[in-house]
Motif scaffolding. Structure first.
Motif, PDB file in Angstrom:
ATOM      1  N   ILE A 159       0.863  -1.182   0.000  1.00 39.41           N
ATOM      2  CA  ILE A 159       0.000   0.000   0.000  1.00 39.41           C
ATOM      3  C   ILE A 159       0.898   1.231   0.000  1.00 39.41           C
ATOM      4  O   ILE A 159       1.723   1.398   0.897  1.00 39.41           O
ATOM      5  CB  ILE A 159      -0.919   0.022   1.230  1.00 39.41           C
ATOM      6  CG1 ILE A 159      -1.799  -1.230   1.274  1.00 39.41           C
ATOM      7  CG2 ILE A 159      -1.786   1.281   1.236  1.00 39.41           C
ATOM      8  CD1 ILE A 159      -2.615  -1.360   2.550  1.00 39.41           C
ATOM      9  N   GLU A 160       0.739   2.078  -1.007  1.00 37.69           N
ATOM     10  CA  GLU A 160       1.436   3.369  -1.016  1.00 37.69           C
ATOM     11  C   GLU A 160       0.477   4.420  -0.480  1.00 37.69           C
ATOM     12  O   GLU A 160      -0.258   5.057  -1.225  1.00 37.69           O
ATOM     13  CB  GLU A 160       1.890   3.706  -2.432  1.00 37.69           C
ATOM     14  CG  GLU A 160       3.063   2.885  -2.925  1.00 37.69           C
ATOM     15  CD  GLU A 160       3.599   3.395  -4.240  1.00 37.69           C
ATOM     16  OE1 GLU A 160       4.548   4.179  -4.237  1.00 37.69           O
ATOM     17  OE2 GLU A 160       3.032   2.987  -5.276  1.00 37.69           O
ATOM     18  N   TYR A 161       0.506   4.605   0.838  1.00 36.59           N
ATOM     19  CA  TYR A 161      -0.375   5.592   1.465  1.00 36.59           C
ATOM     20  C   TYR A 161       0.065   7.000   1.081  1.00 36.59           C
ATOM     21  O   TYR A 161      -0.762   7.876   0.858  1.00 36.59           O
ATOM     22  CB  TYR A 161      -0.340   5.400   2.980  1.00 36.59           C
ATOM     23  CG  TYR A 161      -1.369   6.202   3.732  1.00 36.59           C
ATOM     24  CD1 TYR A 161      -2.724   6.053   3.464  1.00 36.59           C
ATOM     25  CD2 TYR A 161      -0.992   7.094   4.730  1.00 36.59           C
ATOM     26  CE1 TYR A 161      -3.679   6.775   4.157  1.00 36.59           C
ATOM     27  CE2 TYR A 161      -1.933   7.819   5.436  1.00 36.59           C
ATOM     28  CZ  TYR A 161      -3.267   7.664   5.146  1.00 36.59           C
ATOM     29  OH  TYR A 161      -4.211   8.386   5.843  1.00 36.59           O
ATOM     30  N   ASP A 162       1.363   7.225   1.018  1.00 34.40           N
ATOM     31  CA  ASP A 162       1.929   8.459   0.464  1.00 34.40           C
ATOM     32  C   ASP A 162       2.668   8.088  -0.814  1.00 34.40           C
ATOM     33  O   ASP A 162       3.558   7.234  -0.790  1.00 34.40           O
ATOM     34  CB  ASP A 162       2.907   9.105   1.450  1.00 34.40           C
ATOM     35  CG  ASP A 162       2.224   9.568   2.730  1.00 34.40           C
ATOM     36  OD1 ASP A 162       1.049   9.967   2.646  1.00 34.40           O
ATOM     37  OD2 ASP A 162       2.857   9.519   3.796  1.00 34.40           O
ATOM     38  N   PRO A 163       2.335   8.706  -1.950  1.00 32.17           N
ATOM     39  CA  PRO A 163       3.016   8.353  -3.200  1.00 32.17           C
ATOM     40  C   PRO A 163       4.523   8.563  -3.099  1.00 32.17           C
ATOM     41  O   PRO A 163       5.006   9.401  -2.333  1.00 32.17           O
ATOM     42  CB  PRO A 163       2.386   9.311  -4.223  1.00 32.17           C
ATOM     43  CG  PRO A 163       1.040   9.648  -3.651  1.00 32.17           C
ATOM     44  CD  PRO A 163       1.235   9.666  -2.165  1.00 32.17           C
ATOM     45  N   ALA A 164       5.275   7.786  -3.863  1.00 35.31           N
ATOM     46  CA  ALA A 164       6.732   7.867  -3.840  1.00 35.31           C
ATOM     47  C   ALA A 164       7.197   9.217  -4.377  1.00 35.31           C
ATOM     48  O   ALA A 164       6.476   9.904  -5.109  1.00 35.31           O
ATOM     49  CB  ALA A 164       7.332   6.734  -4.677  1.00 35.31           C
ATOM     50  N   ILE A 180      -2.369   2.354  -4.422  1.00 37.26           N
ATOM     51  CA  ILE A 180      -1.838   3.679  -4.139  1.00 37.26           C
ATOM     52  C   ILE A 180      -2.989   4.629  -3.826  1.00 37.26           C
ATOM     53  O   ILE A 180      -4.041   4.577  -4.469  1.00 37.26           O
ATOM     54  CB  ILE A 180      -1.003   4.205  -5.326  1.00 37.26           C
ATOM     55  CG1 ILE A 180      -0.346   5.537  -4.975  1.00 37.26           C
ATOM     56  CG2 ILE A 180      -1.819   4.324  -6.593  1.00 37.26           C
ATOM     57  CD1 ILE A 180       0.676   6.009  -5.991  1.00 37.26           C
ATOM     58  N   PHE A 181      -2.828   5.464  -2.792  1.00 36.56           N
ATOM     59  CA  PHE A 181      -3.819   6.469  -2.405  1.00 36.56           C
ATOM     60  C   PHE A 181      -3.461   7.787  -3.087  1.00 36.56           C
ATOM     61  O   PHE A 181      -2.320   8.260  -2.983  1.00 36.56           O
ATOM     62  CB  PHE A 181      -3.816   6.656  -0.886  1.00 36.56           C
ATOM     63  CG  PHE A 181      -4.580   5.612  -0.134  1.00 36.56           C
ATOM     64  CD1 PHE A 181      -5.700   5.947   0.624  1.00 36.56           C
ATOM     65  CD2 PHE A 181      -4.196   4.281  -0.166  1.00 36.56           C
ATOM     66  CE1 PHE A 181      -6.402   4.988   1.317  1.00 36.56           C
ATOM     67  CE2 PHE A 181      -4.896   3.307   0.528  1.00 36.56           C
ATOM     68  CZ  PHE A 181      -6.011   3.667   1.270  1.00 36.56           C
ATOM     69  N   LEU A 182      -4.423   8.404  -3.765  1.00 32.87           N
ATOM     70  CA  LEU A 182      -4.231   9.694  -4.414  1.00 32.87           C
ATOM     71  C   LEU A 182      -5.331  10.652  -4.000  1.00 32.87           C
ATOM     72  O   LEU A 182      -6.450  10.232  -3.669  1.00 32.87           O
ATOM     73  CB  LEU A 182      -4.235   9.535  -5.941  1.00 32.87           C
ATOM     74  CG  LEU A 182      -3.128   8.666  -6.551  1.00 32.87           C
ATOM     75  CD1 LEU A 182      -3.388   8.454  -8.039  1.00 32.87           C
ATOM     76  CD2 LEU A 182      -1.761   9.296  -6.344  1.00 32.87           C
ATOM     77  N   LEU A 183      -5.026  11.954  -4.028  1.00 36.70           N
ATOM     78  CA  LEU A 183      -6.011  12.986  -3.697  1.00 36.70           C
ATOM     79  C   LEU A 183      -6.733  13.440  -4.964  1.00 36.70           C
ATOM     80  O   LEU A 183      -6.147  13.423  -6.052  1.00 36.70           O
ATOM     81  CB  LEU A 183      -5.324  14.189  -3.043  1.00 36.70           C
ATOM     82  CG  LEU A 183      -4.658  13.959  -1.688  1.00 36.70           C
ATOM     83  CD1 LEU A 183      -3.960  15.237  -1.235  1.00 36.70           C
ATOM     84  CD2 LEU A 183      -5.664  13.519  -0.638  1.00 36.70           C
ATOM     85  N   PRO A 184      -7.991  13.861  -4.845  1.00 38.18           N
ATOM     86  CA  PRO A 184      -8.686  14.417  -6.017  1.00 38.18           C
ATOM     87  C   PRO A 184      -7.984  15.686  -6.485  1.00 38.18           C
ATOM     88  O   PRO A 184      -7.430  16.441  -5.691  1.00 38.18           O
ATOM     89  CB  PRO A 184     -10.095  14.725  -5.475  1.00 38.18           C
ATOM     90  CG  PRO A 184     -10.214  13.963  -4.201  1.00 38.18           C
ATOM     91  CD  PRO A 184      -8.841  13.840  -3.640  1.00 38.18           C
ATOM     92  N   GLY A 185      -7.989  15.921  -7.782  1.00 41.46           N
ATOM     93  CA  GLY A 185      -7.352  17.127  -8.311  1.00 41.46           C
ATOM     94  C   GLY A 185      -6.101  16.795  -9.094  1.00 41.46           C
ATOM     95  O   GLY A 185      -6.089  15.891  -9.941  1.00 41.46           O
ATOM     96  N   THR A 186      -5.011  17.518  -8.802  1.00 39.64           N
ATOM     97  CA  THR A 186      -3.790  17.378  -9.591  1.00 39.64           C
ATOM     98  C   THR A 186      -3.173  15.984  -9.473  1.00 39.64           C
ATOM     99  O   THR A 186      -2.539  15.508 -10.418  1.00 39.64           O
ATOM    100  CB  THR A 186      -2.752  18.425  -9.155  1.00 39.64           C
ATOM    101  OG1 THR A 186      -2.497  18.284  -7.747  1.00 39.64           O
ATOM    102  CG2 THR A 186      -3.243  19.831  -9.428  1.00 39.64           C
ATOM    103  N   GLU A 187      -3.345  15.323  -8.333  1.00 38.70           N
ATOM    104  CA  GLU A 187      -2.736  14.003  -8.162  1.00 38.70           C
ATOM    105  C   GLU A 187      -3.342  12.961  -9.092  1.00 38.70           C
ATOM    106  O   GLU A 187      -2.735  11.908  -9.320  1.00 38.70           O
ATOM    107  CB  GLU A 187      -2.855  13.545  -6.706  1.00 38.70           C
ATOM    108  CG  GLU A 187      -1.942  14.297  -5.758  1.00 38.70           C
ATOM    109  CD  GLU A 187      -1.856  13.654  -4.383  1.00 38.70           C
ATOM    110  OE1 GLU A 187      -2.312  12.491  -4.237  1.00 38.70           O
ATOM    111  OE2 GLU A 187      -1.334  14.290  -3.460  1.00 38.70           O
ATOM    112  N   GLU A 188      -4.527  13.230  -9.617  1.00 38.74           N
ATOM    113  CA  GLU A 188      -5.145  12.278 -10.531  1.00 38.74           C
ATOM    114  C   GLU A 188      -4.328  12.124 -11.819  1.00 38.74           C
ATOM    115  O   GLU A 188      -4.382  11.081 -12.483  1.00 38.74           O
ATOM    116  CB  GLU A 188      -6.569  12.717 -10.870  1.00 38.74           C
ATOM    117  CG  GLU A 188      -7.510  12.707  -9.665  1.00 38.74           C
ATOM    118  CD  GLU A 188      -8.908  13.198 -10.023  1.00 38.74           C
ATOM    119  OE1 GLU A 188      -9.409  12.799 -11.082  1.00 38.74           O
ATOM    120  OE2 GLU A 188      -9.478  13.977  -9.253  1.00 38.74           O
TER     121      GLU A 188
END
Length: 754
Positions: free
Chosen positions: A535-540, A564-572
């Motif tokens: 699980i990548e809770y914080d992206p590398a 992998i966990f990503l935030l809505p917006g730019t991380e998509e």
């Protein structure tokens, strides 16, 4: 009195004079509100009624920190107006004197309201079917014996349940057996590169032992030096080497790494060794200060994980070791008279790396001469012919990748729900690894998820038990009927080396379902058996690190999962990069919450927030979040860990590589929402100069706290180096962030993994 020509005209009006009321006590916010109410009360009733509902709604929205038009009909169903007074639910931790009137600042926001919406829409994809593994042993090869290596080595491999070579081993082993040229080895993670270079080295050294009475001994000299970037990888390589040479007692290996006793290492070098595994810093130290280190017999220099060696800043140490080997004359015979003819007639350098980035090419130019390029999917070519080709490093085909786009406020409860659902399937997941950005974040989540100690902790019964007493514990919140006991482990570079070694050994040997919470210190080269999930809770911080993180599972042909966990917006936008390493499938956080929270919740600490029967998963998620916030308010130790974890996470977020920072834009972070992911109701200050001022200003309006005040986090990212250096001199806070962002990984102060 003379007339000065000034005429004063005062009109008092017909109404009675009203005395000016001075408001005292409470906070300035309460006094300001009272003044405003008194002023509004003095206006005519008709004028007061002129404020329509839309204007009031917009005013309230502005105070709450959300612009006009953000409230929807659905939001009103999830919004609760909490009483603005200090209560058990909304107060502060004991011992925190917030001053008169400050209790009114504690307002609990709801999890499912005012979250940014997901921008990416995903088409319905067919169910993922596991393809043929790409790093599995080859079925077309009978066994290792077909590669003409020693039969005793083949027997040693059979005892390790290894019968057939992988594709990269089939390429590298014959080359190193027959040739004396340098080699650049490139292969995907988990494909067996360690055996690829160890087996031919051992085979050729064993040829010296098969000549009658002229058998070599431990004091014959060092034949090979293997350099690894981290202590954990060096220890693991040494363990594999020890297993291979167990049938040959006259061959001895040792590992020299930072964090160990240098005096003990010197004693082992004086007694004599055949193979040396080392980290770059400690190797350079012994070259300078240990006279017993004789390099005249060294025939092989193996540089493992070359990209990581350069990323961590070991260039000078490597240059020192390479130059020291070049300056020492090569021995043709041993002191006992044994000829070294079966060994290569020159020193052979083998560089292993996942990618051919610029810093790796620099290392190759420094260490290799007329090297042969060896890869699993390509024929042998020279490195010079491939310098312009940027190899795309992919994950193993049998690795199932997924991504979850989850709002910042919901990250913590979504992670708990996902872990709870993962361990609710008996026997499906035995070992899982969670990667986080920094040591403080690891410490907070470990302390939050573990079962709290009841009373006095019994003293450890052994040295190993003492080392893991603070890094291994039973888990709470994520257990289930299928897995009533889950064992937590934590590891990061700030821990001492004996503790890290003992923790890794405990995680590898654990027979119960277990979870390792770690930083990138565990991302490279480690071969931990039976890891089913990453699980990548914080992206590398770079895409190469992402590949190595998920490479801890799906090794040697086994299947595995990565999320992998990503935030809505730019991380998509990062999802497009993920597609270069495979075909990631979307996973809805709503479905994760629904699946994970369908079973009964059990809290290890009692608070006023308690789960009730018949609650929807939305209500359960909010109950869990409220419980975690209340728990921190009554636990000063974990509250401090949460604050430190939050601040370190924000700092680390600014250190993504320049190429990928477009997806991880720190100015888009909502600090108030990110604070909820750490169980906090207010984002703490002290992150940096700009963020600190923003946090102080944000005290007036917690909902408006964003990272737009960070100095140098985004502005000027596209400038050239000379421009950025000028800005660095003018802005110290920005200079710190920019220096970190120029590295492919965070600095040693965060992870200390050298």
């Amino acid at each position: 009195m003379a007339d000065d020509g000034m005429l004063m005209n005062f009109e008092l009006g017909s109404g009675p004079l009203k005395p000016q009321v001075k408001f005292t006590g409470g906070s300035w916010r309460d006094r300001k509100r009272a003044q405003k109410s008194a002023k509004l009360g003095s206006r005519p009733a008709v004028e007061r009624s002129g404020l329509d509902d839309d204007q009031r709604s917009a005013k309230r929205l502005k105070v709450d920190g959300h612009g006009p038009g953000r409230r929807t009909d659905g939001d009103s169903e999830h919004r609760t107006d909490f009483p603005r007074k200090k209560t058990a639910d909304h107060g502060h931790a004991p011992g925190q004197n917030k001053g008169p009137g400050k209790g009114s600042r504690q307002v609990v926001s709801r999890l499912f309201s005012f979250n940014p919406e997901q921008k990416t829409t995903f088409d319905d994809e067919p169910e993922w079917k596991e393809p043929e593994p790409t790093n599995a042993p080859l079925l077309t090869v009978a066994n290792f014996g077909s590669l003409t290596i020693s039969s005793r080595l083949v027997e040693a491999l059979a005892k390790m349940n290894l019968e057939r070579p992988t594709a990269i081993q089939q390429k590298v082993i014959p080359h190193m057996l027959s040739s004396s040229s340098d080699a650049f080895v490139q292969a995907e993670t988990g494909s067996g590169k360690t055996f690829a270079y160890l087996l031919p080295i051992l085979h050729r050294v064993l040829l010296l032992s098969g000549r009658g009475d002229q058998q070599i001994h431990r004091d014959s000299g060092i034949f090979a030096i293997i350099v690894a970037p981290t202590r954990e990888l060096a220890k693991q390589t040494h363990t594999v080497l020890e297993q291979l040479i167990r049938p040959f007692p006259w061959l001895v290996s040792t590992a020299i790494t930072g964090g160990e006793s240098k005096k003990a290492e010197k004693a082992r070098l004086r007694k004599g060794i055949s193979f040396l595994v080392a980290t770059p810093g400690r190797l350079a130290d012994h070259i300078d200060n240990t006279k017993a280190l004789n390099l005249g017999t060294v025939r092989w220099l193996i540089l493992d994980e070359g990209d990581r060696l350069m990323d961590l800043g070991f260039e000078e140490d490597l240059r020192k070791a390479i130059n020291a080997l070049k300056q020492i004359e090569l021995s043709k015979t041993l002191s006992s008279g044994v000829s070294l003819e079966p060994l290569p007639d020159r020193r052979v350098t083998v560089l292993c790396s996942a990618t051919m980035k610029m810093n790796v090419q620099k290392l190759g130019e420094m260490s290799l001469a007329d090297a042969t390029f060896l890869a699993a999917e390509k024929g042998a070519e020279t490195v010079a012919e491939n310098k312009d080709e940027q190899a795309v490093h992919k994950a193993p085909a049998q690795l199932h990748q997924s991504h979850i786009i989850v709002p910042a406020k919901l990250r913590l409860v979504t992670l708990m729900a996902y872990l709870k659902s993962v361990f609710s399937r008996r026997g499906h997941t035995m070992k899982a690894i969670i990667f986080m950005s920094c040591a403080d974040t690891v410490d907070f989540h470990y302390e939050l998820l573990k079962v709290p100690e009841n009373g006095e902790v019994p003293p450890p019964t052994s040295k190993d038990a003492e080392n893991i007493s603070k890094t291994v514990a039973k888990a709470a919140y994520i257990t289930s009927l299928a897995s009533p006991e889950v064992v937590l482990h934590r590891m990061h570079g700030s821990l001492s080396q004996p503790v890290r070694t003992a923790t890794l050994r405990s995680f590898s040997a654990c027979k119960s379902p277990s979870l390792l919470i770690t930083t990138d210190v565990s991302s490279r080269g480690l071969d931990i058996p039976s890891v089913d999930l990453v699980i990548e809770y914080d992206p590398a911080f770079s895409f190469a690190d992402h590949i190595h993180r998920i490479g801890r599972t799906a090794r040697a042909g086994r299947s595995g999962d990565a999320v992998i966990f990503l935030l809505p917006g730019t991380e998509e936008g990062y999802i497009e990069l993920l597609k270069a390493s495979g075909s990631p499938s979307p996973l809805s956080y709503e479905s994760v919450l629904q699946k994970g929270l369908m079973t009964k919740l059990e809290f290890p600490v009692e608070t006023t927030a308690k789960p009730e029967d018949g609650q929807s998963y939305h209500d359960k998620a909010e109950t869990l979040q409220l419980h975690l916030e209340q728990r921190l308010l009554i636990d000063s130790k974990r509250l401090e860990l949460a604050r430190n974890g939050f601040k370190s996470h924000i700092r680390a977020y600014a250190t993504h590589t320049r190429e990928e920072r477009v997806h991880f834009d720190i100015t888009q972070l909502h600090l108030g929402h990110v604070a909820k992911a750490y169980g906090l109701r207010d984002p703490p200050g002290g992150i940096g100069a700009g963020l600190d001022r923003k946090a102080q200003k944000g005290g007036k309006d917690a909902g408006k706290r964003t990272a737009k005040g960070v100095k140098g986090a985004k502005k000027g990212d596209d400038d050239d180096d000379s421009d950025s250096d000028k800005q660095d001199q003018a802005k110290p806070a920005r200079a710190m962030l920019m220096r970190k962002s120029r590295m492919l990984t965070t600095g040693a102060s965060e992870f200390n993994i050298g």
